[in-house]
Design a protein around this motif. Structure first.
Motif, PDB file in Angstrom:
ATOM      1  N   ALA A  89       4.332 -25.542 -19.190  1.00 30.51           N
ATOM      2  CA  ALA A  89       5.577 -24.775 -19.089  1.00 30.51           C
ATOM      3  C   ALA A  89       5.327 -23.286 -19.326  1.00 30.51           C
ATOM      4  CB  ALA A  89       6.613 -25.314 -20.078  1.00 30.51           C
ATOM      5  N   LEU A  90       4.541 -22.957 -20.338  1.00 30.17           N
ATOM      6  CA  LEU A  90       4.258 -21.553 -20.614  1.00 30.17           C
ATOM      7  C   LEU A  90       3.417 -20.923 -19.508  1.00 30.17           C
ATOM      8  CD1 LEU A  90       3.628 -21.652 -24.460  1.00 30.17           C
ATOM      9  CD2 LEU A  90       5.545 -20.595 -23.244  1.00 30.17           C
ATOM     10  N   THR A  91       2.475 -21.684 -18.959  1.00 35.33           N
ATOM     11  CA  THR A  91       1.672 -21.162 -17.856  1.00 35.33           C
ATOM     12  C   THR A  91       2.540 -20.914 -16.633  1.00 35.33           C
ATOM     13  OG1 THR A  91      -0.248 -22.397 -18.676  1.00 35.33           O
ATOM     14  CG2 THR A  91      -0.369 -21.568 -16.433  1.00 35.33           C
ATOM     15  N   MET A  92       3.456 -21.830 -16.345  1.00 37.41           N
ATOM     16  CA  MET A  92       4.343 -21.641 -15.197  1.00 37.41           C
ATOM     17  C   MET A  92       5.314 -20.483 -15.439  1.00 37.41           C
ATOM     18  SD  MET A  92       3.509 -23.519 -12.786  1.00 37.41           S
ATOM     19  CE  MET A  92       1.971 -24.402 -12.846  1.00 37.41           C
ATOM     20  N   LEU A  93       5.715 -20.288 -16.682  1.00 30.11           N
ATOM     21  CA  LEU A  93       6.567 -19.145 -17.014  1.00 30.11           C
ATOM     22  C   LEU A  93       5.803 -17.839 -16.789  1.00 30.11           C
ATOM     23  CD1 LEU A  93       9.358 -18.359 -18.146  1.00 30.11           C
ATOM     24  CD2 LEU A  93       8.325 -18.388 -20.406  1.00 30.11           C
ATOM     25  N   ALA A  94       4.552 -17.792 -17.210  1.00 32.13           N
ATOM     26  CA  ALA A  94       3.717 -16.609 -16.965  1.00 32.13           C
ATOM     27  C   ALA A  94       3.512 -16.403 -15.464  1.00 32.13           C
ATOM     28  CB  ALA A  94       2.367 -16.770 -17.667  1.00 32.13           C
ATOM     29  N   LEU A  95       3.320 -17.483 -14.746  1.00 28.82           N
ATOM     30  CA  LEU A  95       3.161 -17.391 -13.289  1.00 28.82           C
ATOM     31  C   LEU A  95       4.428 -16.814 -12.657  1.00 28.82           C
ATOM     32  CD1 LEU A  95       1.471 -18.109 -10.751  1.00 28.82           C
ATOM     33  CD2 LEU A  95       2.639 -20.297 -10.759  1.00 28.82           C
ATOM     34  N   HIS A  96       5.579 -17.285 -13.102  1.00 26.53           N
ATOM     35  CA  HIS A  96       6.844 -16.770 -12.588  1.00 26.53           C
ATOM     36  C   HIS A  96       6.978 -15.277 -12.890  1.00 26.53           C
ATOM     37  CE1 HIS A  96      11.015 -16.688 -11.389  1.00 26.53           C
ATOM     38  NE2 HIS A  96      11.313 -16.114 -12.537  1.00 26.53           N
ATOM     39  N   PHE A  97       6.611 -14.878 -14.095  1.00 19.41           N
ATOM     40  CA  PHE A  97       6.663 -13.465 -14.462  1.00 19.41           C
ATOM     41  C   PHE A  97       5.760 -12.633 -13.563  1.00 19.41           C
ATOM     42  CE2 PHE A  97       4.682  -9.944 -16.759  1.00 19.41           C
ATOM     43  CZ  PHE A  97       5.795  -9.170 -17.031  1.00 19.41           C
ATOM     44  N   MET A  98       4.547 -13.110 -13.337  1.00 20.00           N
ATOM     45  CA  MET A  98       3.591 -12.368 -12.505  1.00 20.00           C
ATOM     46  C   MET A  98       4.091 -12.255 -11.061  1.00 20.00           C
ATOM     47  SD  MET A  98       0.994 -11.577 -14.469  1.00 20.00           S
ATOM     48  CE  MET A  98      -0.730 -11.886 -14.415  1.00 20.00           C
ATOM     49  N   LEU A  99       4.620 -13.351 -10.530  1.00 17.32           N
ATOM     50  CA  LEU A  99       5.135 -13.305  -9.162  1.00 17.32           C
ATOM     51  C   LEU A  99       6.337 -12.367  -9.064  1.00 17.32           C
ATOM     52  CD1 LEU A  99       4.820 -17.063  -8.178  1.00 17.32           C
ATOM     53  CD2 LEU A  99       3.455 -15.159  -7.314  1.00 17.32           C
ATOM     54  N   ALA A 100       7.214 -12.393 -10.066  1.00 20.28           N
ATOM     55  CA  ALA A 100       8.370 -11.492 -10.063  1.00 20.28           C
ATOM     56  C   ALA A 100       7.911 -10.031 -10.139  1.00 20.28           C
ATOM     57  CB  ALA A 100       9.298 -11.827 -11.229  1.00 20.28           C
ATOM     58  N   ALA A 101       6.889  -9.764 -10.942  1.00 17.56           N
ATOM     59  CA  ALA A 101       6.361  -8.402 -11.039  1.00 17.56           C
ATOM     60  C   ALA A 101       5.753  -7.957  -9.710  1.00 17.56           C
ATOM     61  CB  ALA A 101       5.322  -8.319 -12.161  1.00 17.56           C
ATOM     62  N   GLN A 102       5.069  -8.872  -9.035  1.00 16.49           N
ATOM     63  CA  GLN A 102       4.511  -8.540  -7.719  1.00 16.49           C
ATOM     64  C   GLN A 102       5.623  -8.206  -6.732  1.00 16.49           C
ATOM     65  OE1 GLN A 102       2.065 -11.938  -6.708  1.00 16.49           O
ATOM     66  NE2 GLN A 102       0.210 -10.745  -7.034  1.00 16.49           N
ATOM     67  N   GLU A 104       8.700  -7.215  -7.424  1.00 16.04           N
ATOM     68  CA  GLU A 104       9.414  -6.015  -7.837  1.00 16.04           C
ATOM     69  C   GLU A 104       8.626  -4.753  -7.481  1.00 16.04           C
ATOM     70  OE1 GLU A 104      10.638  -4.009 -12.027  1.00 16.04           O
ATOM     71  OE2 GLU A 104      11.077  -6.146 -11.798  1.00 16.04           O
ATOM     72  N   GLY A 105       7.322  -4.801  -7.634  1.00 17.96           N
ATOM     73  CA  GLY A 105       6.494  -3.630  -7.369  1.00 17.96           C
ATOM     74  C   GLY A 105       5.924  -3.574  -5.974  1.00 17.96           C
ATOM     75  N   HIS A 106       6.409  -4.417  -5.094  1.00 17.96           N
ATOM     76  CA  HIS A 106       5.844  -4.512  -3.743  1.00 17.96           C
ATOM     77  C   HIS A 106       5.887  -3.183  -2.986  1.00 17.96           C
ATOM     78  CE1 HIS A 106       4.701  -6.108   0.116  1.00 17.96           C
ATOM     79  NE2 HIS A 106       5.825  -5.661   0.644  1.00 17.96           N
ATOM     80  N   GLU A 107       6.992  -2.451  -3.106  1.00 11.42           N
ATOM     81  CA  GLU A 107       7.112  -1.199  -2.351  1.00 11.42           C
ATOM     82  C   GLU A 107       6.303  -0.075  -2.980  1.00 11.42           C
ATOM     83  OE1 GLU A 107      11.117  -0.160  -1.458  1.00 11.42           O
ATOM     84  OE2 GLU A 107      11.573  -2.148  -0.672  1.00 11.42           O
ATOM     85  N   THR A 108       6.269  -0.002  -4.312  1.00 12.75           N
ATOM     86  CA  THR A 108       5.541   1.091  -4.966  1.00 12.75           C
ATOM     87  C   THR A 108       4.050   0.804  -5.094  1.00 12.75           C
ATOM     88  OG1 THR A 108       6.096   0.168  -7.124  1.00 12.75           O
ATOM     89  CG2 THR A 108       7.546   1.882  -6.254  1.00 12.75           C
ATOM     90  N   ILE A 109       3.697  -0.449  -5.338  1.00 15.43           N
ATOM     91  CA  ILE A 109       2.276  -0.822  -5.466  1.00 15.43           C
ATOM     92  C   ILE A 109       2.014  -2.020  -4.557  1.00 15.43           C
ATOM     93  CG2 ILE A 109       0.398  -1.413  -7.041  1.00 15.43           C
ATOM     94  CD1 ILE A 109       2.171  -0.484  -9.342  1.00 15.43           C
ATOM     95  N   PRO A 110       1.756  -1.798  -3.278  1.00 14.29           N
ATOM     96  CA  PRO A 110       1.479  -2.941  -2.399  1.00 14.29           C
ATOM     97  C   PRO A 110       0.144  -3.593  -2.766  1.00 14.29           C
ATOM     98  CG  PRO A 110       1.182  -0.872  -1.226  1.00 14.29           C
ATOM     99  CD  PRO A 110       1.706  -0.527  -2.577  1.00 14.29           C
ATOM    100  N   TYR A 111       0.032  -4.876  -2.482  1.00 11.49           N
ATOM    101  CA  TYR A 111      -1.194  -5.657  -2.741  1.00 11.49           C
ATOM    102  C   TYR A 111      -1.546  -5.701  -4.224  1.00 11.49           C
ATOM    103  CZ  TYR A 111      -1.447  -4.605   2.198  1.00 11.49           C
ATOM    104  OH  TYR A 111      -1.137  -4.438   3.502  1.00 11.49           O
ATOM    105  N   LEU A 112      -0.533  -5.774  -5.082  1.00 13.35           N
ATOM    106  CA  LEU A 112      -0.751  -5.864  -6.518  1.00 13.35           C
ATOM    107  C   LEU A 112      -1.227  -7.280  -6.844  1.00 13.35           C
ATOM    108  CD1 LEU A 112      -0.475  -4.445  -9.259  1.00 13.35           C
ATOM    109  CD2 LEU A 112       1.868  -5.278  -9.346  1.00 13.35           C
ATOM    110  N   SER A 113      -2.446  -7.387  -7.372  1.00 15.81           N
ATOM    111  CA  SER A 113      -3.020  -8.707  -7.652  1.00 15.81           C
ATOM    112  C   SER A 113      -2.714  -9.146  -9.078  1.00 15.81           C
ATOM    113  CB  SER A 113      -4.535  -8.663  -7.452  1.00 15.81           C
ATOM    114  OG  SER A 113      -5.124  -7.850  -8.448  1.00 15.81           O
ATOM    115  N   PHE A 114      -2.929 -10.430  -9.347  1.00 14.38           N
ATOM    116  CA  PHE A 114      -2.753 -10.952 -10.701  1.00 14.38           C
ATOM    117  C   PHE A 114      -3.736 -10.275 -11.654  1.00 14.38           C
ATOM    118  CE2 PHE A 114      -0.562 -15.342 -10.347  1.00 14.38           C
ATOM    119  CZ  PHE A 114       0.499 -14.751  -9.706  1.00 14.38           C
ATOM    120  N   THR A 115      -4.946 -10.030 -11.185  1.00 14.58           N
ATOM    121  CA  THR A 115      -5.950  -9.398 -12.029  1.00 14.58           C
ATOM    122  C   THR A 115      -5.498  -8.002 -12.428  1.00 14.58           C
ATOM    123  OG1 THR A 115      -7.660 -10.660 -10.890  1.00 14.58           O
ATOM    124  CG2 THR A 115      -8.385  -8.769 -12.174  1.00 14.58           C
ATOM    125  N   SER A 116      -4.938  -7.264 -11.478  1.00 10.77           N
ATOM    126  CA  SER A 116      -4.432  -5.929 -11.794  1.00 10.77           C
ATOM    127  C   SER A 116      -3.262  -6.001 -12.766  1.00 10.77           C
ATOM    128  CB  SER A 116      -3.997  -5.209 -10.516  1.00 10.77           C
ATOM    129  OG  SER A 116      -5.089  -5.020  -9.662  1.00 10.77           O
TER     130      SER A 116
END
Length: 156
Positions: A89-102, A104-116
């Protein structure tokens, strides 16, 4: 291409009717096979719909692969089901957060990876704790949580 196939079920002593869905990449480089189950009394999916459903598995598998590689979904050392469920559950929550951040930042930072993203979060956390007051507050909070609770002794 779809072909009828049957799978023998020893516990019920009968064969189960299935369909074998065979698809090929456009360049012919890879062939994929899937068994399609249709509940009794329900019409089988159309060929295009069955193929579309098979191809959607790629995205689901890709998400689990990202969760394993980037967020440690497979790195659990649990002994009981509730602990494993909490880890997932916590891993999926972190995954959801990372995907939402990607997203949200798609226009300002395209190709934002999980590593970044992980690098940015670590840097932000380090900067917050780099200040003396923030670091002391974090240490005090942890110490208060870990400190043994005082016990009341009965009068003698």
């Amino acid at each position: 291409m779809r072909l009828p196939v049957w799978r023998w079920e020893p516990e019920r002593q009968q064969a189960q009717a299935l369909q074998l869905l065979i698809s090929r990449e456009l360049d012919g480089s890879q062939v994929k096979y899937s068994l399609c189950y249709t509940p009794p009394g329900r019409p089988a999916s159309a060929g295009a719909q069955a193929l579309y459903q098979q191809m959607q598995r790629y995205w689901i598998e890709r998400v689990f692969q990202e969760a394993k590689q980037q967020l440690g979904l497979h790195q659990n050392q649990t002994r009981h089901w509730p602990a494993w469920q909490h880890h997932v559950a916590l891993t999926m929550l972190a995954l959801h957060f990372m995907l939402a951040a990607q997203l949200e930042g798609h226009e300002t930072i395209p190709y934002l990876s999980f590593t970044s993203l992980k690098l940015m979060l670590a840097q932000k956390l380090q900067n917050l704790l780099h200040e003396d007051e923030a670091l002391l507050a974090a240490v005090r909070k942890r110490a208060a949580y870990a400190a043994p609770k005082p016990t009341v002794k009965p009068p003698t």
